[in-house]
Motif scaffolding. Structure first.
Motif, PDB file in Angstrom:
ATOM      1  N   ARG A   1      -1.914  -0.287   2.512  1.00 10.90           N
ATOM      2  CA  ARG A   1      -2.829  -1.127   3.287  1.00 10.90           C
ATOM      3  C   ARG A   1      -2.629  -1.023   4.796  1.00 10.90           C
ATOM      4  N   ASP A   2      -1.423  -0.619   5.248  1.00 12.83           N
ATOM      5  CA  ASP A   2      -1.203  -0.437   6.682  1.00 12.83           C
ATOM      6  C   ASP A   2      -1.504   0.986   7.135  1.00 12.83           C
ATOM      7  N   ILE A   3      -2.049   1.800   6.203  1.00 15.60           N
ATOM      8  CA  ILE A   3      -2.359   3.199   6.514  1.00 15.60           C
ATOM      9  C   ILE A   3      -3.855   3.481   6.419  1.00 15.60           C
ATOM     10  N   VAL A   4      -4.478   3.034   5.323  1.00  8.87           N
ATOM     11  CA  VAL A   4      -5.901   3.300   5.097  1.00  8.87           C
ATOM     12  C   VAL A   4      -6.585   2.033   4.594  1.00  8.87           C
ATOM     13  N   SER A   5      -7.894   1.981   4.713  1.00  8.17           N
ATOM     14  CA  SER A   5      -8.662   0.867   4.177  1.00  8.17           C
ATOM     15  C   SER A   5      -8.860   1.048   2.674  1.00  8.17           C
ATOM     16  N   ILE A   6      -9.200  -0.035   1.994  1.00 12.16           N
ATOM     17  CA  ILE A   6      -9.503   0.063   0.566  1.00 12.16           C
ATOM     18  C   ILE A   6     -10.660   1.027   0.336  1.00 12.16           C
ATOM     19  N   GLU A   7     -11.661   0.955   1.185  1.00 14.27           N
ATOM     20  CA  GLU A   7     -12.824   1.826   1.049  1.00 14.27           C
ATOM     21  C   GLU A   7     -12.424   3.296   1.107  1.00 14.27           C
ATOM     22  N   GLN A   8     -11.490   3.616   1.985  1.00 15.24           N
ATOM     23  CA  GLN A   8     -11.039   5.007   2.122  1.00 15.24           C
ATOM     24  C   GLN A   8     -10.224   5.469   0.920  1.00 15.24           C
ATOM     25  N   TYR A   9      -9.565   4.535   0.236  1.00 18.74           N
ATOM     26  CA  TYR A   9      -8.616   4.917  -0.809  1.00 18.74           C
ATOM     27  C   TYR A   9      -9.000   4.389  -2.193  1.00 18.74           C
ATOM     28  N   LYS A  10     -10.218   3.862  -2.313  1.00 21.26           N
ATOM     29  CA  LYS A  10     -10.585   3.171  -3.549  1.00 21.26           C
ATOM     30  C   LYS A  10     -10.604   4.088  -4.769  1.00 21.26           C
ATOM     31  N   ASP A  11     -10.935   5.362  -4.601  1.00 27.83           N
ATOM     32  CA  ASP A  11     -10.980   6.265  -5.756  1.00 27.83           C
ATOM     33  C   ASP A  11      -9.594   6.413  -6.379  1.00 27.83           C
ATOM     34  N   ASN A  12      -8.567   6.569  -5.543  1.00 30.23           N
ATOM     35  CA  ASN A  12      -7.199   6.646  -6.060  1.00 30.23           C
ATOM     36  C   ASN A  12      -6.801   5.350  -6.750  1.00 30.23           C
ATOM     37  N   LEU A  13      -7.147   4.223  -6.127  1.00 29.63           N
ATOM     38  CA  LEU A  13      -6.729   2.929  -6.647  1.00 29.63           C
ATOM     39  C   LEU A  13      -7.449   2.575  -7.944  1.00 29.63           C
ATOM     40  N   GLN A  14      -8.710   2.959  -8.054  1.00 24.19           N
ATOM     41  CA  GLN A  14      -9.445   2.728  -9.299  1.00 24.19           C
ATOM     42  C   GLN A  14      -8.969   3.682 -10.397  1.00 24.19           C
ATOM     43  N   GLY A  15      -8.718   4.923 -10.019  1.00 27.87           N
ATOM     44  CA  GLY A  15      -8.328   5.939 -10.994  1.00 27.87           C
ATOM     45  C   GLY A  15      -6.948   5.734 -11.577  1.00 27.87           C
ATOM     46  N   VAL A  16      -6.081   5.006 -10.870  1.00 26.57           N
ATOM     47  CA  VAL A  16      -4.711   4.830 -11.358  1.00 26.57           C
ATOM     48  C   VAL A  16      -4.687   4.090 -12.688  1.00 26.57           C
ATOM     49  N   ARG A  17      -5.690   3.280 -12.961  1.00 24.76           N
ATOM     50  CA  ARG A  17      -5.717   2.527 -14.216  1.00 24.76           C
ATOM     51  C   ARG A  17      -6.049   3.422 -15.406  1.00 24.76           C
ATOM     52  N   LYS A  18      -6.586   4.578 -15.135  1.00 22.21           N
ATOM     53  CA  LYS A  18      -6.768   5.586 -16.181  1.00 22.21           C
ATOM     54  C   LYS A  18      -5.563   6.530 -16.229  1.00 22.21           C
ATOM     55  N   ALA A  19      -5.001   6.796 -15.047  1.00 21.79           N
ATOM     56  CA  ALA A  19      -3.897   7.749 -14.962  1.00 21.79           C
ATOM     57  C   ALA A  19      -2.624   7.221 -15.615  1.00 21.79           C
ATOM     58  N   ILE A  20      -2.325   5.929 -15.455  1.00 22.93           N
ATOM     59  CA  ILE A  20      -1.080   5.380 -15.994  1.00 22.93           C
ATOM     60  C   ILE A  20      -1.004   5.502 -17.516  1.00 22.93           C
ATOM     61  N   PRO A  21      -2.035   5.130 -18.282  1.00 20.47           N
ATOM     62  CA  PRO A  21      -1.948   5.342 -19.733  1.00 20.47           C
ATOM     63  C   PRO A  21      -1.746   6.816 -20.102  1.00 20.47           C
TER      64      PRO A  21
END
Length: 325
Positions: free
Chosen positions: A21-41
């Motif tokens: 959060r101190d590096i990029v905005s959610i909008e800039q990084y949302k694909d990684n953050l949304q995708g992690v819920r598929k990646a972890i399983p």
């Protein structure tokens, strides 16, 4: 430590947006953050199928159910960073109601706990920076105490820590020992990996050398004598290699990246040393299949080393237990 085998250790910096959060905005990084819920399983499936034991160093804030829960569990003494942007509490206060998708993950922690060999450690409660100006050891102590307390809600006893941005501070080790944290992940010995503040560690010169080191051997194999790792408390199980995520721009160098990792694993297996691989789950949030396939190649090589050299997979807490055996 009388293990007399090479050890393959994996630790993951599980942080969602708290680490970005101190590096990029959610909008800039949302694909990684949304995708992690598929990646972890998918990661858990690879680990389970191959009996790979992993330490998931989770930010304590991820245990919270929502913003109200966060406020109920935050410590009384908050970090007073000189750079206010580093404080997650100021961010949370300004944001109002935080989107659970990017900030909270109690259900993912539950999923991790359902898999054998998976340890949940801590990445501090608030993604705490131990080498930044303004914060104090007393603030750090309250942060770790909060991380331990919220983990206990799920029956977890915290034994391992990974310091955010790898800012480990030897002055704070007594606090860890006092609170029952037995081990941490240190850094490679090369100058390019030395623990430092954000401004120093993100220096473009240092970053360029770390990038090159992912493909060609600039810093050595970075494997470790386990007896050296456990000489002092808390035990230091240093990083050997950051598993950089797939990059389309560098796709032509993938064989070099894989060979660099395999060579270090070979060194650990043959010479009965520790090889410690790490990354962030959100690194796999995009290009998921590419990253999982690359991870699978590493795990296949580990299985070969297990067959040929009796290499074993242990998480950080299990490494501590071997010292007691």
């Amino acid at each position: 430590m009388n293990l007399n085998r090479g050890v393959f250790t994996v630790s993951l910096d599980f942080e969602l947006y708290w680490g970005m959060r101190d590096i990029v905005s959610i909008e800039q990084y949302k694909d990684n953050l949304q995708g992690v819920r598929k990646a972890i399983p998918e990661m858990l499936q690879v680990f389970s199928q191959n009996d790979v034991h992993v330490t998931w160093a989770a930010v304590g804030l991820l245990f919270c159910n929502d913003t109200h829960d966060l406020k109920q569990n935050q410590p009384d003494l908050l970090p007073t960073y000189t750079k206010a942007v580093l404080s997650p509490y100021k961010y949370a206060e300004q944001a109002g109601e935080l989107d659970s998708l990017y900030h909270f993950a109690p259900e993912l922690i539950d999923l991790i706990l359902q898999h054998d060999g998976q340890e949940v450690g801590t990445h501090t409660f608030s993604h705490y920076y131990c080498l930044e100006d303004g914060q104090t050891q007393a603030q750090f102590e309250q942060d770790i105490a909060a991380a331990i307390a919220i983990a206990k809600r799920k029956g977890i006893t915290i034994k391992s820590i990974v310091f955010p941005r790898n800012q480990w501070n030897a002055d704070y080790f007594s606090t860890l020992t006092q609170l029952g944290v037995q081990c941490f992940r240190g850094k490679e010995s090369s100058w390019m990996y030395k623990a430092a503040s954000v401004d120093v560690s993100q220096n473009q010169f240092r970053r360029a050398f770390r990038l090159m080191d992912a493909y060609i051997n600039l810093s050595g194999q970075n494997t470790y004598d386990l007896n050296t790792c456990v000489q002092n408390a808390p035990f230091n199980f240093p990083s050997s290699r950051y598993l950089r995520p797939y990059s389309a721009k560098l796709a032509g160098l993938e064989k070099l990246r894989l060979r660099r990792i395999k060579k270090a694993m070979d060194d650990a297996a043959i010479n009965k040393r520790l090889f410690h691989l790490w990354w962030h789950p959100h690194d796999f949030g995009i290009n998921i299949s590419k990253n999982i396939d690359f991870l699978s190649e590493i795990i296949t090589h580990y299985q070969l080393l297990t067959k040929n050299y009796d290499m074993v997979s242990l998480n950080m807490s299990e490494l501590c237990q071997m010292q007691d055996a």
